[in-house]
Enzyme design. Structure first.
Site: not given
Length: 256
Positions: A23, A98, A162, A164
């Site tokens: 998006s 993603n 983040y 990890a």
């Protein structure tokens, strides 16, 4: 063995790609590039209303697009995205994992909920998507996990959750490649982007990105199209002998 002109190795004509987090930001660039290379695209994101703009870019490239409200932290939602791709577009050849979130909370103050939320999307969500796609993909398919240089190095911000999640994604990439490449013919690779403009980098402290440029031999942020071209490469037959690898696309940041 692949034969023919080199340019044909990058052609995705007749393929169907699934892109999560489509998006905004890099997800939009990935979907557009895959369409320009010839693939139809199933677009997933929580903010389904914003997927319409991405779909227009796919259709402007002459390809088909379907939009599905998707929360990758929910395995059933991941399955619904893949089911829609199969029913509307007929197959799944490419997955670009993603979708991601990030926090910048000092470790002594980060709550269990904050940490789990990041892991649920960035790591668990990629696994649920890979599971759903792995059940229907045919030999020659490709999964591309979007990790980060923060899974390899640090960058001066408190991002334990983040980092990890992105390091875990690199390990998961290796294992899925070991399980699926020989048995199913599915290649699994990861990309570790450096600094690219995105919604997450918009939340960084003012001047932070500029302060990091000294660590980057190329002395600049990346252009999203440069990263999108790497996705097309790993999705295509041009990368047919590459699996289980993590490719940093970082202007050289991880060599300093």
């Amino acid at each position: 063995m692949t034969t023919g002109p080199i340019a044909e190795l990058f052609d995705l004509e007749g393929k169907v790609a699934v892109v999560t987090g489509a998006s905004s930001g890099l997800g939009v660039a990935f979907a557009q590039a895959l369409a320009e290379a010839g693939a139809d695209v199933a677009l997933g994101a929580r903010r389904v209303e914003r997927l319409a703009d991405t779909a227009k870019l796919v259709e402007a490239a002459g390809r088909r697009a379907v939009c599905v409200a998707t929360d990758v932290a929910d395995p059933a939602s991941c399955q619904a995205l893949v089911d829609t791709a199969m029913s509307e577009l007929g197959r799944v050849d490419i997955l670009v994992n993603n979708a991601g979130v990030g926090t910048a909370v000092p470790a002594t103050r980060e709550t269990p909920e904050q940490f789990r939320d990041v892991i649920d999307v960035n790591l668990n969500g990629c696994y649920w998507m890979a599971q759903a796609c792995g059940r229907v993909m045919q030999p020659g398919s490709s999964i591309i996990n979007i990790s980060s240089v923060l899974g390899i190095t640090t960058a001066g911000l408190p991002q334990a959750a983040y980092s990890a999640s992105k390091a875990g994604l690199i390990g998961m990439t290796r294992d899925l490649a070991q399980q699926w490449t020989g048995r199913k013919g599915i290649r699994v690779n990861a990309i570790a982007p450096g600094f690219f403009a995105s919604e997450m980098t918009d939340t960084y402290p003012q001047g932070y990105l500029e302060s990091q440029e000294g660590r980057i031999p190329m002395a600049r942020k990346g252009d999203p199209r440069e990263l999108a071209a790497t996705v097309v490469f790993l999705a295509s037959p041009a990368a047919g002998y590459i699996t289980g690898q993590t490719l940093p696309v970082d202007g050289g940041m991880t060599i300093t």
